[in-house]
Enzyme design. Sequence first.
Site, PDB file in Angstrom:
ATOM      1  N   ASP A  16       0.817  -1.227   0.000  1.00  0.00           N
ATOM      2  CA  ASP A  16       0.000   0.000   0.000  1.00  0.00           C
ATOM      3  C   ASP A  16       0.850   1.276   0.000  1.00  0.00           C
ATOM      4  O   ASP A  16       0.489   2.272   0.622  1.00  0.00           O
ATOM      5  CB  ASP A  16      -0.965   0.029   1.211  1.00  0.00           C
ATOM      6  CG  ASP A  16      -1.763  -1.241   1.313  1.00  0.00           C
ATOM      7  OD1 ASP A  16      -2.252  -1.699   0.268  1.00  0.00           O
ATOM      8  OD2 ASP A  16      -1.882  -1.795   2.423  1.00  0.00           O
ATOM      9  N   GLY A  18       1.363   3.113  -2.533  1.00  0.00           N
ATOM     10  CA  GLY A  18       0.954   4.002  -3.627  1.00  0.00           C
ATOM     11  C   GLY A  18       1.640   3.604  -4.930  1.00  0.00           C
ATOM     12  O   GLY A  18       1.903   4.443  -5.791  1.00  0.00           O
ATOM     13  N   LYS A  19       1.929   2.307  -5.058  1.00  0.00           N
ATOM     14  CA  LYS A  19       2.596   1.825  -6.274  1.00  0.00           C
ATOM     15  C   LYS A  19       1.754   2.066  -7.512  1.00  0.00           C
ATOM     16  O   LYS A  19       2.266   2.332  -8.588  1.00  0.00           O
ATOM     17  CB  LYS A  19       2.876   0.310  -6.165  1.00  0.00           C
ATOM     18  CG  LYS A  19       3.885  -0.049  -5.114  1.00  0.00           C
ATOM     19  CD  LYS A  19       4.144  -1.535  -5.089  1.00  0.00           C
ATOM     20  CE  LYS A  19       2.991  -2.357  -4.552  1.00  0.00           C
ATOM     21  NZ  LYS A  19       2.630  -2.091  -3.164  1.00  0.00           N
ATOM     22  N   LYS A  21      -0.005   4.503  -8.460  1.00  0.00           N
ATOM     23  CA  LYS A  21       0.237   5.821  -9.074  1.00  0.00           C
ATOM     24  C   LYS A  21       1.557   5.830  -9.858  1.00  0.00           C
ATOM     25  O   LYS A  21       1.635   6.354 -10.955  1.00  0.00           O
ATOM     26  CB  LYS A  21       0.270   6.873  -7.963  1.00  0.00           C
ATOM     27  CG  LYS A  21       0.453   8.273  -8.455  1.00  0.00           C
ATOM     28  CD  LYS A  21       0.595   9.202  -7.264  1.00  0.00           C
ATOM     29  CE  LYS A  21       1.090  10.539  -7.713  1.00  0.00           C
ATOM     30  NZ  LYS A  21       0.052  11.308  -8.378  1.00  0.00           N
ATOM     31  N   ALA A  42      -3.975  -7.948  -3.665  1.00  0.00           N
ATOM     32  CA  ALA A  42      -3.495  -6.596  -3.979  1.00  0.00           C
ATOM     33  C   ALA A  42      -4.656  -5.706  -4.387  1.00  0.00           C
ATOM     34  O   ALA A  42      -5.680  -6.186  -4.866  1.00  0.00           O
ATOM     35  CB  ALA A  42      -2.498  -6.665  -5.117  1.00  0.00           C
ATOM     36  N   GLY A  43      -4.484  -4.426  -4.196  1.00  0.00           N
ATOM     37  CA  GLY A  43      -5.490  -3.483  -4.664  1.00  0.00           C
ATOM     38  C   GLY A  43      -4.786  -2.205  -5.059  1.00  0.00           C
ATOM     39  O   GLY A  43      -4.190  -1.552  -4.223  1.00  0.00           O
ATOM     40  N   HIS A  44      -4.761  -1.924  -6.343  1.00  0.00           N
ATOM     41  CA  HIS A  44      -4.141  -0.684  -6.802  1.00  0.00           C
ATOM     42  C   HIS A  44      -5.232   0.300  -7.187  1.00  0.00           C
ATOM     43  O   HIS A  44      -6.117  -0.048  -7.949  1.00  0.00           O
ATOM     44  CB  HIS A  44      -3.266  -0.937  -8.043  1.00  0.00           C
ATOM     45  CG  HIS A  44      -2.035  -1.724  -7.739  1.00  0.00           C
ATOM     46  ND1 HIS A  44      -1.184  -2.174  -8.710  1.00  0.00           N
ATOM     47  CD2 HIS A  44      -1.519  -2.130  -6.574  1.00  0.00           C
ATOM     48  CE1 HIS A  44      -0.190  -2.825  -8.135  1.00  0.00           C
ATOM     49  NE2 HIS A  44      -0.373  -2.831  -6.841  1.00  0.00           N
ATOM     50  N   ARG A 145       2.636 -29.335  -5.248  1.00  0.00           N
ATOM     51  CA  ARG A 145       2.509 -29.894  -6.604  1.00  0.00           C
ATOM     52  C   ARG A 145       1.138 -30.509  -6.867  1.00  0.00           C
ATOM     53  O   ARG A 145       1.001 -31.493  -7.570  1.00  0.00           O
ATOM     54  CB  ARG A 145       3.657 -30.878  -6.887  1.00  0.00           C
ATOM     55  CG  ARG A 145       4.967 -30.134  -7.034  1.00  0.00           C
ATOM     56  CD  ARG A 145       6.143 -30.984  -6.788  1.00  0.00           C
ATOM     57  NE  ARG A 145       6.205 -31.442  -5.418  1.00  0.00           N
ATOM     58  CZ  ARG A 145       7.147 -32.207  -4.941  1.00  0.00           C
ATOM     59  NH1 ARG A 145       8.121 -32.623  -5.716  1.00  0.00           N
ATOM     60  NH2 ARG A 145       7.139 -32.569  -3.679  1.00  0.00           N
ATOM     61  N   GLN A 226       2.008  -5.918  -3.166  1.00  0.00           N
ATOM     62  CA  GLN A 226       2.433  -6.016  -1.756  1.00  0.00           C
ATOM     63  C   GLN A 226       3.787  -5.309  -1.552  1.00  0.00           C
ATOM     64  O   GLN A 226       4.154  -4.477  -2.369  1.00  0.00           O
ATOM     65  CB  GLN A 226       2.506  -7.477  -1.287  1.00  0.00           C
ATOM     66  CG  GLN A 226       1.163  -8.147  -1.132  1.00  0.00           C
ATOM     67  CD  GLN A 226       0.637  -8.744  -2.421  1.00  0.00           C
ATOM     68  OE1 GLN A 226       1.372  -9.370  -3.154  1.00  0.00           O
ATOM     69  NE2 GLN A 226      -0.639  -8.557  -2.690  1.00  0.00           N
TER      70      GLN A 226
HETATM   71  P1  IMP Z   1      -2.484 -12.661   2.299  1.00  0.00           P
HETATM   72  O1  IMP Z   1      -1.568 -12.125   1.249  1.00  0.00           O
HETATM   73  O2  IMP Z   1      -3.931 -12.405   2.012  1.00  0.00           O
HETATM   74  O3  IMP Z   1      -2.192 -14.087   2.606  1.00  0.00           O
HETATM   75  O4  IMP Z   1      -2.178 -11.857   3.647  1.00  0.00           O
HETATM   76  C1  IMP Z   1      -0.937 -11.979   4.339  1.00  0.00           C
HETATM   77  C2  IMP Z   1      -0.512 -10.633   4.921  1.00  0.00           C
HETATM   78  O5  IMP Z   1      -0.173  -9.749   3.851  1.00  0.00           O
HETATM   79  C3  IMP Z   1      -1.591  -9.915   5.708  1.00  0.00           C
HETATM   80  O6  IMP Z   1      -0.997  -9.187   6.756  1.00  0.00           O
HETATM   81  C4  IMP Z   1      -2.201  -8.961   4.707  1.00  0.00           C
HETATM   82  O7  IMP Z   1      -2.801  -7.853   5.314  1.00  0.00           O
HETATM   83  C5  IMP Z   1      -0.954  -8.557   3.930  1.00  0.00           C
HETATM   84  N1  IMP Z   1      -1.245  -8.130   2.564  1.00  0.00           N
HETATM   85  C6  IMP Z   1      -1.595  -8.899   1.503  1.00  0.00           C
HETATM   86  N2  IMP Z   1      -1.757  -8.170   0.402  1.00  0.00           N
HETATM   87  C7  IMP Z   1      -1.504  -6.901   0.741  1.00  0.00           C
HETATM   88  C8  IMP Z   1      -1.474  -5.674   0.013  1.00  0.00           C
HETATM   89  O8  IMP Z   1      -1.707  -5.605  -1.196  1.00  0.00           O
HETATM   90  N3  IMP Z   1      -1.160  -4.564   0.746  1.00  0.00           N
HETATM   91  C9  IMP Z   1      -0.853  -4.610   2.065  1.00  0.00           C
HETATM   92  N4  IMP Z   1      -0.850  -5.731   2.777  1.00  0.00           N
HETATM   93  C10 IMP Z   1      -1.169  -6.876   2.127  1.00  0.00           C
END
Ligand code: IMP
Length: 427
Positions: A16, A18-19, A21, A42-44, A145, A226
């Site tokens: 998070d 701000g990638k 952008k 992920a959420g951009h 696998r 991430q």
């Molecule tokens: P998972 O990736 O859903 O298995 O979550 C594992 C850890 O990574 C948790 O603490 C999530 O909050 C964190 N996490 C996963 N994806 C993101 C992301 O895109 N941004 C920030 N934290 C993330």
Amino acid sequence: MSKAKVTAIVGGQWGDEGKGKIIDYFAQNADLIIRAQGGDNAGHTVINSKGTFKLNLVPSGIFNPKTKNIISHGTVVNPNTLIREIIDLNQRGVKTTNLFLSENAHLILDFHVYLDKLNEERLGKSKIGTTVRGIGPAYTSKVKRVGLRAGLIKNPRRFREELTSVLSIESQIFKKTLLPPEFKPQFYEKYFKLWSKMLGDLIKDTNAFVWETLEKNSKILIEGAQGTLIDLDYGTYPYVTSSNPTINGLLLGSGIPANNLTQSYGVFKAYQTRVGGGGMPTELKDTIGDQIRQKAGEFGTTTGRARRVGWFDGVAAAYSHKVNGFTNIALTRLDILSGMGEVRICSEYRFDRKRMRDFPSDDAVLKKCEPMYQSFKGWKEDLSKIRKFDRLPKEAQRYCKAVEALFPGAKLSLIGVGPEREALIRV
Ligand code: IMP
């Protein structure tokens, strides 16, 4: 050496940063963008002339009609999320004809999501705080696998057979009479046709295309998801994600050979956030933290969870630079710090009454580290219209220089001063 110019964009903190952008900025003249790891955890957020878009899987190059976009073999893909995203983009006038999915990307199915939730429930108080998107269980299937890859979508008969065999293995933790529907092959009958219709044409041997593009005078972008501190190997284990968001992971997951990487951008927020469990020495549990959270809207793009907020952690940032070896740094959301009387950078930790300058590899130690701060005078001015470094208030310049000094050998090249595409200072 290939002819292409390859740039990797890596999250330097806990995700998070701000990638979206920064990726959107480079995407405007990229020929190819590769999403190399992770999944719909992920959420951009991308804000451009077409509106505000929240992307989980589709690379940000989708807004440029000339850019090809690959979701590569290093990712884990929930077909239903991808379909939803494609439909939403199409309905809002964005074409997805330049989107491709690697036949070797692993699929996240509903039983993975079920297992993610179950694991978290079983961990109780010490839960990871995952996004519950099935990321960990899908990567587990891959490593065991018994993963199911996207190529199967094009061959429903083989998909059915492999799924039946995989479910018989993955369901061993349940009593036969208490099998949740997600662990029965029939559950997936409703999907086969839809997946093949919506995704069949997107699924390709994407590495062949990547290698072809490398030989051309082209610009390639590897889009990280991430951040470094939740990398499976380098992060604060076990409070990590199940992929490698660091440069080596991006190369592995994208199909780009290491010596073809031209530059790597570490993206850092001017303060810091974290979601889920795990240590965070600079966390602000006071009104300053609340203030930053509200002003910056620090709530998860994917889950809506309130993010933990803290001062910029220089110890963690220096570690991140050691892991990745950045050539360039992008500092985002500097505008958020306007109006604070004082801003801080953590320059070392105190642990067990001793000074500590190295980021600990054990999260249990990190949790006990106390941050030692360097204090900077704040600034009041609104930065959102500033486009030149020397127009920034002197105090903000000083803060940026102190951040840059944490990354020997790398240049602070981009500074974000607002959410819009244009709100960027090229240093
Ligand atoms: P998972 O990736 O859903 O298995 O979550 C594992 C850890 O990574 C948790 O603490 C999530 O909050 C964190 N996490 C996963 N994806 C993101 C992301 O895109 N941004 C920030 N934290 C993330």
